[in-house]
Structures are given as structure tokens and as C-alpha cells.
Scaffold this motif. Structure first.
Motif, mmCIF file in Angstrom:
data_model
loop_
_atom_site.group_PDB
_atom_site.id
_atom_site.type_symbol
_atom_site.label_atom_id
_atom_site.label_comp_id
_atom_site.label_asym_id
_atom_site.label_seq_id
_atom_site.Cartn_x
_atom_site.Cartn_y
_atom_site.Cartn_z
ATOM 1 N N GLU A 77 -22.704 29.987 -4.132
ATOM 2 C CA GLU A 77 -23.084 31.154 -4.935
ATOM 3 C C GLU A 77 -22.144 32.327 -4.683
ATOM 4 N N ASP A 78 -21.769 32.536 -3.432
ATOM 5 C CA ASP A 78 -20.837 33.619 -3.110
ATOM 6 C C ASP A 78 -19.494 33.393 -3.785
ATOM 7 N N MET A 79 -19.044 32.153 -3.799
ATOM 8 C CA MET A 79 -17.750 31.855 -4.408
ATOM 9 C C MET A 79 -17.809 32.051 -5.920
ATOM 10 N N GLU A 80 -18.955 31.691 -6.546
ATOM 11 C CA GLU A 80 -19.105 31.908 -7.984
ATOM 12 C C GLU A 80 -19.115 33.399 -8.321
ATOM 13 N N ARG A 81 -19.834 34.198 -7.525
ATOM 14 C CA ARG A 81 -19.871 35.649 -7.747
ATOM 15 C C ARG A 81 -18.482 36.261 -7.620
ATOM 16 N N ALA A 82 -17.732 35.819 -6.620
ATOM 17 C CA ALA A 82 -16.384 36.346 -6.427
ATOM 18 C C ALA A 82 -15.482 35.972 -7.594
ATOM 19 N N ALA A 83 -15.633 34.751 -8.083
ATOM 20 C CA ALA A 83 -14.821 34.311 -9.221
ATOM 21 C C ALA A 83 -15.171 35.113 -10.467
ATOM 22 N N ARG A 84 -16.477 35.399 -10.677
ATOM 23 C CA ARG A 84 -16.881 36.213 -11.830
ATOM 24 C C ARG A 84 -16.319 37.625 -11.732
ATOM 25 N N ARG A 85 -16.354 38.184 -10.530
ATOM 26 C CA ARG A 85 -15.808 39.534 -10.336
ATOM 27 C C ARG A 85 -14.313 39.571 -10.637
ATOM 28 N N GLU A 86 -13.614 38.549 -10.226
ATOM 29 C CA GLU A 86 -12.171 38.492 -10.481
ATOM 30 C C GLU A 86 -11.892 38.366 -11.973
ATOM 31 N N ARG A 87 -12.696 37.529 -12.656
ATOM 32 C CA ARG A 87 -12.506 37.366 -14.104
ATOM 33 C C ARG A 87 -12.811 38.654 -14.838
ATOM 34 N N VAL A 88 -13.900 39.312 -14.480
ATOM 35 C CA VAL A 88 -14.260 40.567 -15.144
ATOM 36 C C VAL A 88 -13.226 41.635 -14.824
#
Length: 95
Positions: A77-88
Motif C-alpha cells: 500500500e505504501d508503494m502504491e501511494r508513493a507511485a500515485r504521488r509521483e504520477r500526480v
């Protein structure tokens, strides 16, 4: 009851010594009971001076250090959140 600080010890002791000398010289006491009275008065003055100084309880309040938690591993979940933040973040910076 908190312990006295070094400043309280020093100022109280200095007050006892100085006040005893001054009273003995000014009053010209030569008898034993007179010296005892002067010493008792000096001790009371030293105690009052030591108590008048702020102690540890009246010192500036200390704040607790912030606690830092460190996790040894990242969850999915942490890795998914970080990936979303990077994409946004990537999309907003291109505009």
C-alpha cells in the motif's frame, strides 16, 4: 520535593557567611550566647535566600522530544501511494 540547585546552595551558603560576618562586626558581639543568636539569624537568612531562588520546578518547561518511528520495510500500500504521488506530481509539473 525537588532537590536544591547548585545556585541555591551557593547563594544560601554565601548569605550565611557574609551575614554572620557583618552582624558580628556591626553588633560587636563577644559573648557565647550572642554569637549563637547571630549564627541562627544568619542561617535563617541563608535559608530564605535559597528558597527565594527559583528551583527546578519553576524553570522553563521542557518539551518532550518528538518520537520518530522507523519501519524496516514498506508495504504494498505504501508503494502504491508513493507511485500515485509521483504520477500526480509528474502531471502537475508538466503543465
Amino acid at each position: 520535593m525537588p532537590r536544591p540547585t547548585a545556585a541555591q546552595y551557593f547563594s544560601g551558603s554565601a548569605t550565611v557567611v557574609v551575614s554572620a560576618l557583618v552582624l558580628l562586626l556591626l553588633l560587636g558581639v563577644e559573648s557565647g550566647p550572642g554569637v549563637v543568636v547571630v549564627c541562627a539569624v544568619s542561617m535563617v537568612l541563608g535559608l530564605l535566600v535559597a528558597l527565594a531562588l527559583p528551583g527546578r520546578a519553576a524553570a522553563a518547561p521542557t518539551t518532550a522530544a518528538p518520537t520518530i518511528t522507523v519501519r524496516a520495510h514498506r508495504t504494498a500500500e505504501d508503494m502504491e501511494r508513493a507511485a500515485r504521488r509521483e504520477r500526480v506530481g509528474g502531471q502537475t509539473s508538466r503543465r
